[in-house]
Design a protein around this motif. Structure first.
Motif, short mmCIF file in Angstrom:
data_model
loop_
_atom_site.label_atom_id
_atom_site.label_comp_id
_atom_site.label_asym_id
_atom_site.label_seq_id
_atom_site.Cartn_x
_atom_site.Cartn_y
_atom_site.Cartn_z
N PHE A 1 7.26 3.21 -3.60
CA PHE A 1 6.80 1.87 -3.96
C PHE A 1 7.33 0.87 -2.93
CE2 PHE A 1 6.84 -2.22 -6.03
CZ PHE A 1 5.69 -2.23 -6.81
N GLY A 2 8.61 1.00 -2.60
CA GLY A 2 9.21 0.11 -1.61
C GLY A 2 8.57 0.26 -0.24
N LEU A 3 8.26 1.49 0.16
CA LEU A 3 7.61 1.70 1.46
C LEU A 3 6.21 1.08 1.46
CD1 LEU A 3 8.59 5.38 2.31
CD2 LEU A 3 9.51 3.29 3.30
N GLY A 4 5.52 1.18 0.32
CA GLY A 4 4.20 0.55 0.22
C GLY A 4 4.28 -0.95 0.37
N VAL A 5 5.27 -1.55 -0.28
CA VAL A 5 5.47 -3.00 -0.16
C VAL A 5 5.81 -3.38 1.29
CG1 VAL A 5 6.94 -4.94 -0.82
CG2 VAL A 5 6.21 -3.29 -2.55
N ALA A 6 6.70 -2.61 1.91
CA ALA A 6 7.10 -2.90 3.29
C ALA A 6 5.92 -2.82 4.25
CB ALA A 6 8.19 -1.92 3.73
N LYS A 7 5.05 -1.84 4.04
CA LYS A 7 3.88 -1.69 4.91
C LYS A 7 2.91 -2.85 4.74
CE LYS A 7 0.94 0.31 7.67
NZ LYS A 7 1.19 0.33 9.13
N MET B 1 0.66 6.46 -7.71
CA MET B 1 0.88 5.19 -8.38
C MET B 1 1.91 4.33 -7.66
SD MET B 1 0.59 5.99 -12.46
CE MET B 1 0.41 4.25 -12.79
N SER B 2 2.93 4.96 -7.09
CA SER B 2 3.96 4.19 -6.40
C SER B 2 3.43 3.60 -5.10
CB SER B 2 5.19 5.05 -6.14
OG SER B 2 4.87 6.17 -5.32
N ILE B 3 2.73 4.40 -4.31
CA ILE B 3 2.23 3.92 -3.03
C ILE B 3 1.16 2.85 -3.21
CG2 ILE B 3 0.99 4.57 -0.93
CD1 ILE B 3 2.39 7.29 -1.09
N ILE B 4 0.19 3.13 -4.08
CA ILE B 4 -0.88 2.16 -4.32
C ILE B 4 -0.30 0.88 -4.95
CG2 ILE B 4 -2.99 1.70 -5.64
CD1 ILE B 4 -3.65 4.68 -5.37
N GLY B 5 0.58 1.06 -5.93
CA GLY B 5 1.21 -0.11 -6.56
C GLY B 5 2.02 -0.92 -5.57
N GLY B 6 2.73 -0.24 -4.65
CA GLY B 6 3.51 -0.94 -3.65
C GLY B 6 2.64 -1.70 -2.66
N LEU B 7 1.54 -1.10 -2.24
CA LEU B 7 0.63 -1.76 -1.30
C LEU B 7 0.03 -3.02 -1.93
CD1 LEU B 7 -1.22 1.32 0.23
CD2 LEU B 7 0.38 -0.20 1.41
N ILE B 8 -0.41 -2.91 -3.17
CA ILE B 8 -1.00 -4.07 -3.86
C ILE B 8 0.05 -5.17 -4.03
CG2 ILE B 8 -2.01 -4.87 -6.03
CD1 ILE B 8 -3.33 -2.13 -6.29
N GLY C 1 2.71 -5.70 -2.20
CA GLY C 1 2.98 -6.30 -0.89
C GLY C 1 1.92 -7.30 -0.49
N LEU C 2 0.66 -6.98 -0.78
CA LEU C 2 -0.43 -7.91 -0.47
C LEU C 2 -0.31 -9.19 -1.29
CD1 LEU C 2 -3.43 -5.42 -0.19
CD2 LEU C 2 -2.25 -6.58 1.68
N LEU C 3 0.07 -9.06 -2.56
CA LEU C 3 0.25 -10.24 -3.40
C LEU C 3 1.40 -11.11 -2.89
CD1 LEU C 3 -0.17 -8.69 -6.98
CD2 LEU C 3 -1.79 -10.16 -5.76
N MET C 4 2.44 -10.46 -2.38
CA MET C 4 3.59 -11.21 -1.88
C MET C 4 3.29 -11.96 -0.59
SD MET C 4 6.63 -8.47 -2.72
CE MET C 4 7.91 -9.48 -1.97
N ARG C 5 2.18 -11.63 0.05
CA ARG C 5 1.79 -12.33 1.27
C ARG C 5 1.06 -13.65 0.98
NH1 ARG C 5 -0.74 -8.19 5.59
NH2 ARG C 5 -0.70 -10.13 6.79
#
Length: 322
Positions: free
Chosen positions: A38-44, A267-274, A276-280
């Motif tokens: 999840f963290g890696l998804g957010v970072a990406k 779920m972790s990767i997709i959730g992290g990516l989404i 991260g996009l919201l945090m932008r």
């Protein structure tokens, strides 16, 4: 980020436990692997660009002080893996297996660190990879009945984690994923090792190994179907499992364990990516300049400039009399 992560993680764990009926006593799949990816998804998604900064990462001195935390984690990790065990026998087995796995990961970490470091130890390896065994054995800590199993898992975790710190982290930077603390190497990959191990152990587990009906304490889905031939053969009607179960075989349970790992990854990767996009979104993004990504002054109170100047003054004027 944390609010979304907790919600998604809880939903993922609920599905794995109540629908897939997977077993993870130490939460290595549901917590460690999920949190890492999840963290890696957010970072990406949050910073999909090249960033070069000498302050990314820790200093040697901070790593030395952080070893205090490593020692405490090493000592108390068995309590984490055994806290929710079903009975005293399972708790004891979880504690012993965790210590064996941690010890094995320590040995292999030091060995591999010297090899990849060309004769020198790396403090980052020692601080992190020595704990990889605790993560890797988590999902199977109370169901491994032979000590050789936990030693193998811990040894593999130490090797893979150390090599990942040395070679994989730089590769992640090349695809613009900044894993500053090496979470992928300590929690992500060992968490996957634990998930695969849980599938193997579940597949080979049987009544003879666990002493009859005790097998169903760990894998309730393997309780024979109500009024089936095995139900009466093993006299399940005379036990606390008289309501019957799903009647899964060992191979089927192992497959569901692996399926829970795949679901957790997705779920972790997709959730992290989404996330991260919201945090932008501009209202959430506080740091505007890339040069400030690794500066502490934006979020922490630092030593005042006057205090720093006074230290320099005393250093340059050693003749001051007190």
């Amino acid at each position: 980020m944390t609010i979304i992560e907790v919600v998604v993680q809880s939903f993922n764990e609920y599905i794995c436990i109540h629908y897939l009926k997977s077993y993870d006593i130490g939460e290595s799949i549901y917590v460690h692997a999920f949190g890492a990816y999840f963290g890696l998804g957010v970072a990406k998604a949050l910073h999909n660009q090249k960033i070069k900064n000498d302050k990314e990462g820790s200093s040697y001195n901070s790593d030395l002080f952080a070893m205090i935390g490593t020692l405490f984690l090493w000592l108390y990790w068995p309590s984490f893996n055994s806290a929710t065990a079903v009975n005293d026998e399972a708790k004891t087995r979880a504690i012993v297996n965790t210590y064996l796995s941690l010890a094995a990961s320590c040995i292999t970490t030091f060995m591999i660190s010297v090899i990849v470091g060309r004769g020198k130890l790396n403090m980052v390896h020692v601080q992190n990879a020595t704990l990889a065994g605790g993560v890797a054995v988590g999902a199977v800590a109370d169901v491994i009945t032979r000590p050789v199993g936990s030693v193998i898992i811990g040894s593999l975790a130490g090797i893979v984690s150390t090599i990942s710190f040395q070679y994989l982290t730089p590769l992640l930077k090349k695809i613009n994923i900044h894993d500053t603390c090496g979470v992928h190497n300590l929690h992500g990959i060992p968490g996957l090792i634990s998930g695969v191990s849980s599938g193997i152990v579940a597949a080979v587990a049987n009544r003879d190994i666990f002493g009859g009906n005790k097998l169903y304490d760990y894998y309730p889905s393997r309780i024979p179907l109500f009024q089936s031939s095995e139900y009466f053969q093993f006299k399940i009607n005379l036990t606390e499992f008289s309501d019957g179960g799903l009647g899964r075989t060992g191979i089927e349970q192992g497959g569901y364990q692996i399926l829970s790992v795949v679901l957790t990854l997705a779920m972790s990767i997709i959730g992290g990516l989404i996330t991260g996009l919201l945090m932008r979104i501009p209202m959430f993004e506080k740091i505007k300049n890339r040069e400030d990504y690794f500066e502490d002054e934006l979020f922490w109170e630092m030593e005042s400039e006057s205090f720093d100047n006074s230290k320099n003054y005393l250093t340059e004027n050693q003749t001051i009399k007190l």
